[in-house]
Design an enzyme around this catalytic site. Structure first.
Site, PDB file in Angstrom:
ATOM      1  N   LYS A  39      47.691  11.415  83.222  1.00 39.20           N
ATOM      2  CA  LYS A  39      47.882  10.080  83.796  1.00 39.20           C
ATOM      3  C   LYS A  39      47.990   8.992  82.727  1.00 39.20           C
ATOM      4  O   LYS A  39      48.430   7.880  83.017  1.00 39.20           O
ATOM      5  CB  LYS A  39      46.753   9.740  84.777  1.00 39.20           C
ATOM      6  N   ASP A  40      47.618   9.307  81.488  1.00 37.24           N
ATOM      7  CA  ASP A  40      47.728   8.333  80.406  1.00 37.24           C
ATOM      8  C   ASP A  40      49.131   8.258  79.809  1.00 37.24           C
ATOM      9  O   ASP A  40      49.420   7.342  79.034  1.00 37.24           O
ATOM     10  CB  ASP A  40      46.742   8.673  79.272  1.00 37.24           C
ATOM     11  N   ARG A  94      44.387  -0.108  90.810  1.00 37.38           N
ATOM     12  CA  ARG A  94      44.545   0.781  91.958  1.00 37.38           C
ATOM     13  C   ARG A  94      43.239   0.916  92.734  1.00 37.38           C
ATOM     14  O   ARG A  94      43.204   0.828  93.980  1.00 37.38           O
ATOM     15  CB  ARG A  94      45.009   2.162  91.470  1.00 37.38           C
ATOM     16  N   ARG A  95      42.148   1.143  92.022  1.00 40.19           N
ATOM     17  CA  ARG A  95      40.850   1.283  92.690  1.00 40.19           C
ATOM     18  C   ARG A  95      40.411  -0.033  93.316  1.00 40.19           C
ATOM     19  O   ARG A  95      39.886  -0.063  94.428  1.00 40.19           O
ATOM     20  CB  ARG A  95      39.803   1.774  91.683  1.00 40.19           C
ATOM     21  N   ARG A 142      35.431  -1.262  80.772  1.00 41.43           N
ATOM     22  CA  ARG A 142      36.065  -0.247  79.947  1.00 41.43           C
ATOM     23  C   ARG A 142      34.981   0.540  79.255  1.00 41.43           C
ATOM     24  O   ARG A 142      33.811   0.221  79.336  1.00 41.43           O
ATOM     25  CB  ARG A 142      36.993  -0.899  78.909  1.00 41.43           C
ATOM     26  N   ARG A 154      29.957   3.901  81.060  1.00 47.90           N
ATOM     27  CA  ARG A 154      30.093   3.402  82.433  1.00 47.90           C
ATOM     28  C   ARG A 154      28.894   3.807  83.287  1.00 47.90           C
ATOM     29  O   ARG A 154      28.362   3.007  84.054  1.00 47.90           O
ATOM     30  CB  ARG A 154      31.401   3.921  83.038  1.00 47.90           C
ATOM     31  N   CYS A 190      50.329   2.949  84.345  1.00 48.60           N
ATOM     32  CA  CYS A 190      48.983   3.335  84.739  1.00 48.60           C
ATOM     33  C   CYS A 190      48.179   2.138  85.249  1.00 48.60           C
ATOM     34  O   CYS A 190      47.282   2.280  86.060  1.00 48.60           O
ATOM     35  CB  CYS A 190      48.272   3.964  83.540  1.00 48.60           C
TER      36      CYS A 190
END
Length: 312
Positions: A78-79, A126-127, A144, A150, A238
């Site tokens: 996905k990156d 997106r989230r 980030r 996180r 992305c």
């Protein structure tokens, strides 16, 4: 193959874990490998992904591969920018890990138990779009950092919860911290989330053959090809608020025989924060066309071209 294959990777714990898995499989096939860590501009920056663009995590790896500093590059699929790199070939898409998003919340809570006003950390538009569409009154906090950073924000009480990719937690052996795996009905993942992309130079046919024969999974490749084709057709990177998930499902053909097909779901957020959803089914061999067709349907529904950093 007599030479030692140099596998390039970012230096994060997750990237090293992913690359280590690929190295072990190649060694079991008889190859001799060496892992080479490449520092990328994205690793040195603390700016939001939306500002710096996804390519900062992959361009240095791709340059090292093209310049013969390494022989193989392992990416979180996905990156990767949606535009192909003519210097390289996508030799393998290994069996995909769980593509879903995972909630890590205080006090073991699931998403529906978080009180209104709870601070939820995520760096993905997106989230944010999909969480806000649920109408739970949560406060989205941009973050980030690596997975441990996180999670620590929740453990230290700075945030009430974070949303991260389940695949990363699984590869790091940290699924114990997950309080809920989010159903794709609630939140579609990023296109190709949970999948790896293994590249080599376009003229290195021996390495390409080895990677394809040892690592490639046809169903995973078809699924992420459809998802990424949808992303590319929307001209979205992305950082754009786009989600997609393709599943390989059993279906019956006209003769009543069981066949495998791709079932693709997509979501795109408009500038007015309206979520547009569409779905389609097609053959595994037409994955790219399926993704483009679903993007066209989303555009017909009112989605706009979502050009974002990293899309090209």
């Amino acid at each position: 193959m007599n030479r030692t294959l140099r596998i390039g990777t970012r230096g994060s714990a997750l990237a090293l874990a992913q690359t280590g898995m690929m190295a072990e499989r190649l060694e079991r096939a008889g190859a001799t490998v060496e892992i080479v860590t490449v520092t990328t501009p994205g690793d040195r920056s603390h700016a939001p992904i939306a500002e710096i663009g996804v390519g900062v995590f992959t361009s240095a790896l791709r340059d090292a591969l093209a310049n013969d500093e390494v022989d193989i590059a392992v990416h979180s699929y996905k990156d990767l920018p949606t535009a192909p790199d003519p210097r390289l070939v996508l030799a393998a898409v290994p069996t995909r890990e769980d593509p879903r998003d995972a909630l890590v919340a205080r006090d073991g809570m699931v998403l529906g138990e978080l009180p209104a006003g709870s601070r939820v950390g995520t760096g993905a538009a997106r989230r944010v779009a999909q969480l806000e569409a649920l109408g739970l009154g949560l406060e989205m906090v941009p973050i980030r950092g690596n997975v441990d950073t996180r999670i620590r924000k929740v453990l230290d009480g700075e945030l009430d919860a974070v949303v991260v990719a389940a695949a990363g937690l699984s590869r790091l052996g940290r699924l114990d911290v997950v309080t809920e795996l989010l159903d794709p009905i609630q939140m579609l993942p990023a296109p190709a989330q949970g999948a790896l992309a293994v590249e080599c130079r376009v003229d290195d046919f021996d390495t390409e053959h080895l990677l394809r024969s040892c690592l490639d999974d046809q169903a995973s490749r078809a699924a992420v090809t459809a998802e990424r084709a949808m992303l590319a057709a929307l001209e979205a990177g992305c950082s754009a608020p786009v989600g997609a998930l393709a599943d390989v499902v059993e279906d019956l053909d006209d003769d009543g025989s069981t066949v495998l097909r791709l079932s693709l779901r997509g979501v795109a957020a408009t500038p007015q924060n309206e979520l547009l959803r569409a779905s389609a089914t097609g053959d595994l061999t037409t994955a790219e066309q399926l993704g483009r067709a679903l993007a066209a349907e989303l555009l017909d529904l009112g989605a706009t071209v979502l050009s974002g950093p990293g899309s090209k």
